[in-house]
Enzyme design. Structure first.
Site, PDB file in Angstrom:
ATOM      1  N   LYS A   1       0.855  -1.193   0.000  1.00 52.10           N
ATOM      2  CA  LYS A   1       0.000   0.000   0.000  1.00 52.10           C
ATOM      3  C   LYS A   1       0.892   1.245   0.000  1.00 52.10           C
ATOM      4  O   LYS A   1       1.778   1.378   0.859  1.00 52.10           O
ATOM      5  CB  LYS A   1      -0.858  -0.026   1.264  1.00 52.10           C
ATOM      6  CG  LYS A   1      -2.265   0.476   1.079  1.00 52.10           C
ATOM      7  CD  LYS A   1      -3.054   0.196   2.354  1.00 52.10           C
ATOM      8  CE  LYS A   1      -4.443   0.746   2.275  1.00 52.10           C
ATOM      9  NZ  LYS A   1      -5.138   0.654   3.561  1.00 52.10           N
TER      10      LYS A   1
HETATM   11  O1  G3P Z   1      -7.569   1.523   5.427  1.00 49.88           O
HETATM   12  C1  G3P Z   1      -8.091   2.730   5.024  1.00 49.88           C
HETATM   13  C2  G3P Z   1      -9.422   3.016   5.605  1.00 49.88           C
HETATM   14  O2  G3P Z   1     -10.417   2.182   5.203  1.00 49.88           O
HETATM   15  C3  G3P Z   1      -9.608   4.088   6.558  1.00 49.88           C
HETATM   16  O3  G3P Z   1     -10.869   4.101   7.166  1.00 49.88           O
HETATM   17  O4  G3P Z   1     -12.508   4.790   8.887  1.00 49.88           O
HETATM   18  O5  G3P Z   1     -10.068   5.392   9.160  1.00 49.88           O
HETATM   19  O6  G3P Z   1     -11.480   6.524   7.462  1.00 49.88           O
HETATM   20  P1  G3P Z   1     -11.240   5.278   8.221  1.00 49.88           P
END
Ligand code: G3P
Length: 219
Positions: free
Chosen positions: A83
């Site tokens: 990533k």
């Molecule tokens: O891994 C990336 C992601 O899905 C982040 O989610 O909830 O931290 O915005 P969030």
């Protein structure tokens, strides 16, 4: 549509994988920082459980560091995906790692223009963050519509991995728009199961069947 779980928690991954509905896992530095143990060993265990793409993110922000960390992450397991953040160095490293046959997931994507760059750099996955856009009063799903349209126009093979999903409506909308993958926290996947009519309907079936059982035992 494929369903990935967005967590570094091995217990949660095991529980969901045992249901047979999980196609992969995404992690990020914030998620891995919450888990005990060596993150590399944790990622290897996750690969053995899901047997599907598992994203591990680089910490470096310079090109050489991204390349070094990316190659290390890829070497952990054949299921690992590297990533990389959508920066100039991230896009450059995406092109270089993809040319070496390493799968890259370009993350922190918030615009269609950024998604176009990721596809041009040969990313296997692009991760637009819908929840974080909704948080700033911008329609995250509109971005998914734009990316799917652009990728379809030019037959880019980069898969649209809808990230930062906060509730089941995000998943349903992503599926309706033709996104390839949704990645969600375990709690959101749990919510997908719930419907009050399923619960009450099952209760009624079982109750009615008790009467049949009772009649049989009194015969
Ligand atoms: O891994 C990336 C992601 O899905 C982040 O989610 O909830 O931290 O915005 P969030």
């Amino acid at each position: 549509m494929k369903l990935f779980v967005d967590t570094g928690n091995i217990k949660d991954i095991e529980a969901l994988a045992s249901l047979g509905i999980i196609d992969g896992v995404t992690t990020n530095p914030s998620l891995l920082a919450k888990e005990p143990g060596d993150f590399r060993e944790n990622l290897k265990r996750i690969c053995a459980i899901v047997r599907g793409p598992v994203s591990g993110e680089v910490i470096a922000t310079d090109f050489d560091g991204m390349m070094r960390e990316g190659q290390e992450i890829a070497a952990l397991d054949p299921y690992m995906v590297v990533k990389l953040p959508l920066t100039r160095n991230g896009i450059r490293a995406c092109k270089a790692l993809s040319s070496e046959g390493i799968r890259v997931n370009v993350t922190l994507v918030f615009s269609a223009a950024q998604a176009l760059l990721a596809a041009k750099a040969g990313a296997t996955f692009v991760s637009p963050f819908v929840g974080r856009l909704d948080d700033i009063a911008t329609n995250g799903m509109e971005l998914i519509r734009e990316i799917v349209e652009i990728y379809d126009n030019y037959e880019f093979t980069t898969e649209v991995l809808v990230a930062s999903c906060r509730h089941p409506i995000h998943i349903v909308e992503a599926a309706r728009l033709g996104a390839d993958i949704c990645t969600c926290p375990p709690a959101v996947i749990d919510q997908m199961f719930n419907h009050p009519l399923t619960t009450s309907g099952l209760e009624r079936f079982l109750k009615d069947w008790e009467k049949v059982q009772a009649a049989l035992t009194t015969k």
